[in-house]
Design an enzyme around this catalytic site. Structure first.
Site, PDB file in Angstrom:
ATOM      1  N   ALA A 181       0.695  -1.065   0.013  1.00  0.00           N
ATOM      2  CA  ALA A 181      -0.018  -0.240  -0.036  1.00  0.00           C
ATOM      3  C   ALA A 181       0.865   1.561  -0.085  1.00  0.00           C
ATOM      4  CB  ALA A 181      -0.984   0.107   1.270  1.00  0.00           C
ATOM      5  N   ASN A 182       0.268   2.204   0.052  1.00  0.00           N
ATOM      6  CA  ASN A 182       1.073   3.671   0.283  1.00  0.00           C
ATOM      7  C   ASN A 182       0.285   4.706   1.186  1.00  0.00           C
ATOM      8  OD1 ASN A 182      -0.661   5.599  -1.234  1.00  0.00           O
ATOM      9  ND2 ASN A 182      -0.501   4.092  -2.967  1.00  0.00           N
ATOM     10  N   ARG A 183       0.904   5.658   1.487  1.00  0.00           N
ATOM     11  CA  ARG A 183       0.589   6.472   2.710  1.00  0.00           C
ATOM     12  C   ARG A 183      -0.769   7.277   2.328  1.00  0.00           C
ATOM     13  NH1 ARG A 183       4.442   5.934   6.707  1.00  0.00           N
ATOM     14  NH2 ARG A 183       6.521   5.326   5.674  1.00  0.00           N
TER      15      ARG A 183
END
Ligand code: CTP
Length: 404
Positions: free
Chosen positions: A208-210
């Site tokens: 995932a990413n932030r």
């Protein structure tokens, strides 16, 4: 053009020490040509006299659900107004509005109106910062209510901190801005993507990413407030007004599929999502077991959604991209703007404090092929959303005037 002349404004005053400042707000709005219908809560009477507010408004103060000439004053006031301004808004009024309770004329009018609402909180710093108040403010923002944040300065009792009612200029300018833009995107079909995509490694793990999706959601809400028909394609699980058509997705491939379905009918496409550039080649159909050792995760590229839709872009369609950068922000953003054939690129330096992923604030530079880069200083994501959509509205009117 004066957007206040001839407009009907309900000015609702609740019971705080800043209630006296509402008189100046009323006078300024009336001087600009607006018709101001004042409402005062019972507690507001402890701070100012209704005669003062009546004298400087366009009609006498309304105070009660029961004592008015009309049998249903809240629906009358709510229906005939162009905007409702609550100044000052106390913690009680904010809470009642957020939970949908209509305990007096002011809160009943807020629930009954379809007009835009500008809320100007004022209270002690400790109250303003209380998680319950901040939660209610966030709820109201998500519903499209415009919040004019309290200022830092002297408070009642000699204390100093954030909580002072915003200045008359700030309140009146917010009212003007809301009225001016209330329908500048009326009927425009706007597609917004938001959030970070999640790419499965196996049945339970993801890359995932932030990205939180807050900026994209704020843009969708603001576009809807301005009259657009909004489709929000998002990975984030946040409530949005019922007027927005929400498509929940998970992966870059899901997002590509969802965007492709609406591309041809969209007038504006705003790609605020942080789409994964690479996804893992799945290592197992079920869950990869620890006993099998550390897996080798191989990544493969995803489709660049923006680049893909740019290929079939219609001349009248507005394409907006985002660029989250950490180095050479403007230079990198200029390259993305041109290489992806975009009308607007919203660039941010995500290494700067308070900017980008997960924060409630952001600071951006707006780049278009036709204009010099425009900086928007650190502000709430809702204010940034307004600046992005101002730019979109400008681009659309440039396109329309060049074709006529
Ligand atoms: N984007 C997209 N599809 C992807 C990756 C990105 O549509 N697979 C969009 C994003 O939504 C954003 C823009 O492209 O609007 C720029 O994304 P960004 O990650 O900053 O740039 P990239 O083009 O992926 O380049 P790089 O990661 O090398 O900076």
């Amino acid at each position: 053009m004066n957007s206040l002349a001839g407009r009907h404004i309900v000015l609702a005053v609740s019971g705080g020490i800043a209630a006296y400042k509402a008189v100046d707000v009323a006078r300024t709005l009336v001087d600009a040509g607006a018709h101001v219908a004042p409402i005062m809560t019972e507690d507001a009477h402890r701070f100012i006299g209704p005669v003062t507010l009546s004298a400087l408004s366009s009609e006498k103060v309304h105070t009660s659900l029961w004592d008015d000439d009309s049998a249903i004053p809240h629906t009358k006031l709510a229906q005939r107004t162009d905007i409702v301004v609550v100044a000052p808004a106390t913690a009680r009024v904010i809470s009642a509005y957020a939970t949908g309770s209509s305990e007096d004329l002011l809160t009943a009018t807020l629930i009954a109106t379809r007009a835009p609402v500008v809320l100007c909180p004022a209270m002690h710093t400790e109250m303003w910062e209380h998680p319950a108040v901040q939660y209610n403010i966030a709820t109201l923002r998500r519903r499209g209510v415009v919040i004019v944040e309290p200022e830092y300065g002297r408070l009642a009792g000699g204390d100093v901190g954030q909580g002072r009612l915003a200045s008359t200029e700030a309140i009146v300018s917010a009212v003007e801005q809301v009225l001016q833009t209330a329908s500048d995107l009326a009927g425009v079909k706007v597609v917004v993507t938001a959030g970070g995509t999640r790419e499965p490694i196996d049945a339970v793990r993801v890359i995932a990413n932030r990205s939180s999706g807050k900026q994209g959601h704020a843009i969708a809400i603001e576009a809807s407030r301005r009259g657009a028909e909004v489709t929000l394609i998002t990975t984030a699980d946040m409530a949005v007004p019922a007027s927005i058509n929400v498509v929940r997705v998970e992966t870059a491939a899901d997002m590509h599929e969802a965007v492709s379905q609406v591309t041809s009918s969209a007038d504006v496409i705003i790609m605020a999502a942080a789409v994964a550039d690479f996804r893992p080649v799945p290592i197992a159909i079920g869950k990869w077991k620890k006993r099998d050792g550390a897996p080798q995760v191989i990544l493969e590229p995803t489709v660049d959604i923006l680049a893909d839709i740019a290929k079939s872009k219609r001349p009248s369609q507005v394409l907006v991209g985002f660029a989250a950068e950490t180095d050479d922000v403007i230079a990198n953003a200029q390259v993305k703007l041109l290489s992806k054939n975009l009308d607007l690129l919203v660039a941010n330096d995500v290494s700067a404090p308070g900017v980008g992923f997960q924060h409630d604030t952001n600071a951006v530079t707006l780049l278009t092929p036709a204009t010099a880069p425009r900086q928007v200083a650190l502000a709430g994501k809702h204010e940034i959303a307004r600046a992005v959509l101002d730019s979109v509205a400008e681009i659309r009117s440039r396109i329309t005037s060049s074709r006529s």
